[in-house]
Design an enzyme around this catalytic site. Structure first.
Site, mmCIF file in Angstrom:
data_model
loop_
_atom_site.group_PDB
_atom_site.id
_atom_site.type_symbol
_atom_site.label_atom_id
_atom_site.label_comp_id
_atom_site.label_asym_id
_atom_site.label_seq_id
_atom_site.Cartn_x
_atom_site.Cartn_y
_atom_site.Cartn_z
ATOM 1 N N ASP A 1 1.004 -1.149 0.067
ATOM 2 C CA ASP A 1 -0.122 -0.020 -0.025
ATOM 3 C C ASP A 1 0.934 1.173 0.136
ATOM 4 O OD1 ASP A 1 -3.175 0.410 1.786
ATOM 5 O OD2 ASP A 1 -1.997 1.799 0.273
HETATM 6 C C1 GLC Z 1 -4.422 4.485 -0.257
HETATM 7 C C2 GLC Z 1 -5.171 2.998 0.316
HETATM 8 C C3 GLC Z 1 -5.337 2.088 -0.984
HETATM 9 C C4 GLC Z 1 -5.139 2.886 -2.195
HETATM 10 C C5 GLC Z 1 -4.009 3.349 -2.400
HETATM 11 C C6 GLC Z 1 -3.581 4.194 -3.566
HETATM 12 O O1 GLC Z 1 -3.727 4.900 1.005
HETATM 13 O O2 GLC Z 1 -4.978 2.584 1.355
HETATM 14 O O3 GLC Z 1 -6.785 1.476 -0.570
HETATM 15 O O4 GLC Z 1 -5.382 1.836 -3.295
HETATM 16 O O5 GLC Z 1 -3.443 4.308 -1.271
HETATM 17 O O6 GLC Z 1 -4.460 5.241 -3.682
#
Ligand code: GLC
Length: 754
Positions: free
Chosen positions: A263
Site C-alpha cells: 500500500d
Molecule cells: C491508499 C489506500 C489504498 C489505495 C492506495 C492508492 O492509501 O490505502 O486502498 O489503493 O493508497 O491510492
C-alpha cells in the site's frame, strides 16, 4: 503444461532480465504517485528516463499517460513500458454505488457487470490495473473504510470478490477493455482496534482463516492478477513484510501467481512501525517476504518531513545486493512477475492508448443504465410503516425535498471519486423532479448547512487538486435561522416530506473513522422539526456505514437506504420511491442501535446463558436495530416446505436444501433468499448462524417458486484452533432459510464419518 505462447513469454522475460542492471531491476519494482505537485513531475520524469520507475498511479489523463509511456518506451535504455494503476473502486467515469451498497444488492452477476463497465472506461484512458476490489471484512462501522468492502460476512464477501475479479479482468489477463484486478488490503485491515483507521490488528489464527481470509481466497481462485498488502499487520508484523502471509499462505496455500504491491508508502512505513531499522532494511525485508512492488508517494512523507521529491525504499535494493544483504535471485523473481505481466497485457506491442475511442466509450448509454439498475438494486428499504411507500404520483400534488444532501453531487457519488463526470451526477432532488410528472410539485429546502467533519480529511487537498469539488448546494451564503424555518414551513405546506440525511463523501472511506454513529451536524434536529409539522416523513439515507437511527426510525414512517448511490443515484431512488422500481436490497452488515454496541454481528458464538443474549446491556436491547441480511420489499414473502435431500450424510458429502418461496401480494416483489447453518458441537464452538447460500429473485404477484441450495463439505470446513488446521467435524447442523439472518424456517442434518 506450458503452452507455446507461455514459453515465448518466459523466454522474452529471461532475455530482458539478462540485460538489466540492478538499478533497472529495482526500477521495475518501483511505483510512484504522479500527482500535480510542482517539482515532483520533473523529478519523476528524470527517474523514469534513468530506468528507475516501472509504474505510476493517479494519472488519469490519457495524453499524460501517453507522454509518460513515450518516455519509458523511447527514452530509456531498454524501453520497458509502464504499468498504470488507479483506484477504480466503484466506477471510473460512470460512478456506481459504493461497494457496501453493491454488496447490499446481493447480486454477484450485477457486480461483475458493474466492474466490467468500470474496467472498460478505465482501460479506455490507458489505466491497466485497479486497486480493487477491497476485500476487507468489516465489523466495526466506526471504521470509515467499511464503505469500501462487502461488509461483515466472509461468504457474501467471497461471492462479491470473485464476481468483481471476473468483471475487472474478463476471461483472461490482457482481455481487451479489461484491467488487472488488485484485491486489497491483504489481510485483516478491517479489524483495526476501535475502528480507528491504520490502528493495530490483533487476530487469532481462527479469526484470520475463518473470517478475514476467505474473500481473498475467492479473489485468488478467480484469477486476480495482483494483491495489495495492508498498512497494518497482525501480531506486529506489517502486511508489506509478512513472509508467512505473503509467501507461505498467499502463494503457497492459495496458489497466487500474480504480483504483490504494497500500500502507499508502507515499505518506508516499516521504519515508522518500528519493524525495520532503516529504509534499506525495510526494502530487503519486504522483498524477501515476497512483496514485488513498492507503491511510493515520490515525496517526503510523514509529519514534519520537509516537502520535496524523494526516491522510495526500493531505490536502495541495488546497494543491498552489492553489500550481500539480498540475493539477486530474490530480486529477479519479483522482476520476472512484473515483466511477465507487462508482456501478458501486450504493452510491448501496444504501449499507447487510442485517444479517439474514449468519448465513445464514455458516452455508451448502457453504462448509465447499469449505474441506475445498480443503484436501484443496492437500495435497502429499512422501514415502511403503513406502506407509506411507494408514493402515489397520481394522487400527490406536493412533495417537500429537505436536507443539504438532497442536492449534493459529491455526497451522491461518495468517496474514491476524482473528477470523473461530476456534472452528470443525478442527485435525489434531480431524480424526483425527473420522475414527478406535471401535476406533482417538487420543492426543495436545504434547511441546514452541509454537515462537515470536525477534523478535516487529510485528502481534502488531493480531491480538490484532482477537481473533485462538485457544485452542490451553496450553503455558505444562507441565513441558517431563516433557512431552517423555510424548510419547516415547506414541509408543513406539503403532503409528504422526503428528508435526505446521512454523510458527505468525505465522512467515510480512508482516514474517516468516527467515535460516534450519530447523524452528523444538525440533521436530527432538522428531522425532528420536520416531523413535528405532522407531515408524513420519508427518510432517504445517503452514506457509507450504519448510522444511529434509533430516534429517526421513530420520526419517520419509511426509511430507504440509498448508500452513496452513484451517477444515476437520484433517478434510481426516485423510481423506487414512486414504485417504478421495487426495492430488494438486503443489509450486508448488522445495523447497531448505538455505537456502544459495536461490534455487533449476526455470526457470533453462543456463550453463557444464550437466552439472555438480547439483554446483555441494561440500557437497551443487545440486538441490532436491523439484522444482517434484512431488507423489505413492496409486498410480502412467504417461505414454506424446507426439505433436505438427506438428514444423515458422510463427512465429505453434500446435502441439498429446497424451499418454497411465495408472493401472496398483488405486486411484483424482490427477495434475497438466504441459507444459514449452525454446527451444534465439534472441535470448536461455531457461530450461531453462518450464511452459506443466497439467491436474489423477482416474484410476480401470486408466484410460488422452489429454490435449492447445496451445502458441500467445503461449506462446513473451518480452521480449528486445537488442530491448527482445517477440519470437518462429525456433528449435527441446524439449517435456516429466509429473508434475513433472523430466518426461522428450520431443518437439521447429521454428519458421520464413512
Ligand atoms: C491508499 C489506500 C489504498 C489505495 C492506495 C492508492 O492509501 O490505502 O486502498 O489503493 O493508497 O491510492
Amino acid at each position: 503444461m506450458t503452452t507455446d505462447l507461455e514459453k515465448n513469454h518466459l523466454e522474452r522475460v529471461e532475455s530482458l532480465l539478462d540485460s538489466m542492471s540492478l538499478e533497472e531491476k529495482a526500477g521495475q519494482l518501483s511505483q510512484y504517485f504522479y500527482l500535480q505537485v510542482p517539482g515532483q513531475d520533473k523529478f519523476l520524469e528524470a527517474e523514469l528516463r534513468a530506468g528507475r520507475v516501472g509504474s505510476f498511479l493517479f494519472v488519469t489523463d490519457p495524453t499524460k499517460i501517453n507522454s509518460l509511456q513515450r518516455i519509458a518506451v523511447e527514452e530509456t535504455r531498454l524501453g520497458i513500458p509502464l504499468l498504470f494503476g488507479f483506484d477504480v473502486i466503484h466506477g471510473f467515469r460512470t460512478i456506481f454505488p459504493v461497494p457496501l451498497g453493491m454488496a447490499a444488492s446481493w447480486d454477484p452477476k450485477l457486480y461483475e457487470q458493474v466492474q466490467a463497465t468500470a474496467a472498460r472506461e478505465a482501460r479506455a484512458v490507458g489505466i491497466h490495473w485497479a486497486f480493487a476490489p477491497m476485500l476487507d471484512i468489516a465489523r466495526d462501522p466506526r471504521w470509515g473504510r467499511i464503505v469500501e468492502g462487502a461488509g461483515e460476512d466472509p461468504y457474501l464477501g467471497a461471492r462479491m470478490a470473485e464476481a468483481q475479479v471476473r468483471g475487472f479482468q474478463g476471461e483472461t489477463l490482457g482481455s481487451a477493455g479489461h484491467i488487472i484486478a488488485g484485491p486489497k488490503h491483504y489481510v485483516g485491515y478491517g479489524a483495526a482496534l476501535g475502528g480507528r483507521d491504520y490502528d493495530e490488528v490483533n487476530l487469532s489464527e481462527s479469526e484470520l482463516r475463518n473470517v478475514y481470509l476467505p474473500p481473498f481466497a475467492a479473489g485468488v481462485a478467480a484469477g486476480a492478477g495482483n494483491i495489495m498488502t495492508s498498512y497494518v499487520g497482525i501480531g506486529g508484523v506489517p502486511g508489506a513484510a509478512d513472509r508467512r502471509l505473503i509467501t507461505e499462505v498467499l502463494r503457497g496455500e492459495l496458489g497466487f501467481k500474480g504480483f504483490v504491491v504494497s500500500d502507499a508508502a508502507s515499505v518506508v512505513d516499516l521504519v515508522t512501525h518500528g519493524f525495520a531499522r532503516d529504509e534499506r532494511d525495510a526494502a530487503v525485508r519486504a522483498l524477501s517476504a515476497g512483496l514485488d512492488m513498492e507503491m511510493w508517494l515520490g515525496l517526503q512523507f510523514g509529519a514534519g518531513a520537509n516537502p520535496g521529491p524523494k526516491q522510495g525504499a526500493f531505490a536502495t535494493l541495488p546497494a543491498a545486493v552489492e553489500a550481500g544483504e539480498l540475493d539477486e535471485k530474490q530480486l529477479n523473481e519479483a522482476v520476472r512477475r512484473i515483466l511477465l505481466l507487462k508482456i501478458q497485457l501486450g504493452l510491448f506491442e501496444q504501449p499507447y492508448v487510442d485517444l479517439d475511442g474514449i468519448q465513445t466509450t464514455f458516452g455508451d448509454p448502457a453504462h448509465r443504465e447499469t449505474a441506475r439498475v445498480a443503484a436501484e438494486r443496492s437500495a435497502v428499504l429499512l422501514r415502511n410503516e403503513g406502506n407509506k411507500l411507494p408514493l402515489d404520483r397520481t394522487k400527490l400534488r406536493s412533495i417537500a425535498v429537505i436536507g443539504p444532501l438532497a442536492d449534493n453531487k459529491m455526497a451522491t457519488l461518495g468517496p474514491w471519486v476524482f473528477a470523473q463526470g461530476l456534472g452528470a451526477t443525478v442527485t435525489v432532488l434531480d431524480g424526483l423532479k425527473n420522475a414527478a410528472g406535471d401535476n406533482l410539485k417538487i420543492e426543495f429546502a436545504s434547511g441546514i448547512p452541509l454537515p462537515s467533519r470536525a477534523i478535516p480529511s487529510p485528502f481534502a487537498g488531493m480531491a480538490e487538486a484532482l477537481g473533485s469539488t462538485a457544485p452542490g448546494v451553496s450553503t455558505d451564503d444562507f441565513d441558517e435561522v431563516e433557512e431552517f424555518k423555510r424548510a419547516v414551513e415547506l414541509a408543513r405546506s406539503s403532503e409528504v416530506a422526503v428528508v435526505v440525511l446521512g454523510e458527505t463523501d468525505d465522512m467515510n472511506g480512508e482516514s474517516a473513522s468516527r467515535s460516534t454513529l450519530d447523524l452528523p451536524g444538525r440533521q436530527l434536529e432538522l428531522l425532528e422539526a420536520v416531523a413535528a409539522t405532522g407531515t408524513p416523513v420519508v427518510l432517504v439515507l445517503i452514506g457509507g456505514r450504519p448510522l444511529d437511527l434509533r430516534r429517526a426510525s421513530q420520526l419517520t414512517s419509511a426509511i430507504l437506504l440509498g448508500w452513496h448511490p452513484g451517477s444515476e443515484g437520484g433517478n434510481a431512488l426516485a423510481r423506487l420511491l414512486f414504485g417504478d422500481a421495487v426495492p430488494g436490497g438486503k443489509l450486508p452488515v448488522s445495523w447497531p442501535r448505538s455505537v456502544g454496541q459495536v461490534p455487533v454481528i449476526y455470526s457470533r458464538l453462543n456463550s453463557h446463558q444464550p437466552h439472555t443474549a438480547s439483554k446483555r446491556y441494561w440500557e437497551e436491547e443487545s440486538t441490532p436495530l436491523y439484522p444482517f441480511g434484512f431488507g423489505l420489499t413492496y409486498g410480502q414473502v412467504e417461505y414454506s416446505n424446507l426439505t433436505l435431500n438427506s438428514t444423515n450424510i458422510g463427512l465429505n458429502e453434500t446435502v441439498t436444501a429446497s424451499v418454497e418461496v411465495h408472493n401472496p401480494s398483488g405486486k411484483q416483489i424482490e427477495e434475497v433468499v438466504q441459507l444459514y447453518i449452525h454446527q451444534r458441537y465439534g472441535r470448536a464452538a461455531r457461530p450461531v448462524r453462518e450464511l452459506k447460500g443466497f439467491e436474489r429473485i423477482t416474484l410476480a404477484p401470486g408466484e410460488k417458486r422452489t429454490l435449492s441450495f447445496e451445502i458441500p463439505s467445503s461449506a462446513r470446513r473451518y480452521w480449528s484452533a486445537t488442530e491448527q488446521n482445517y477440519v470437518l467435524d462429525e456433528t449435527t447442523f441446524d439449517v435456516w432459510v429466509g429473508g434475513s439472518s433472523a430466518a426461522d424456517l428450520h431443518a437439521e442434518f447429521t454428519v458421520k464419518e464413512g
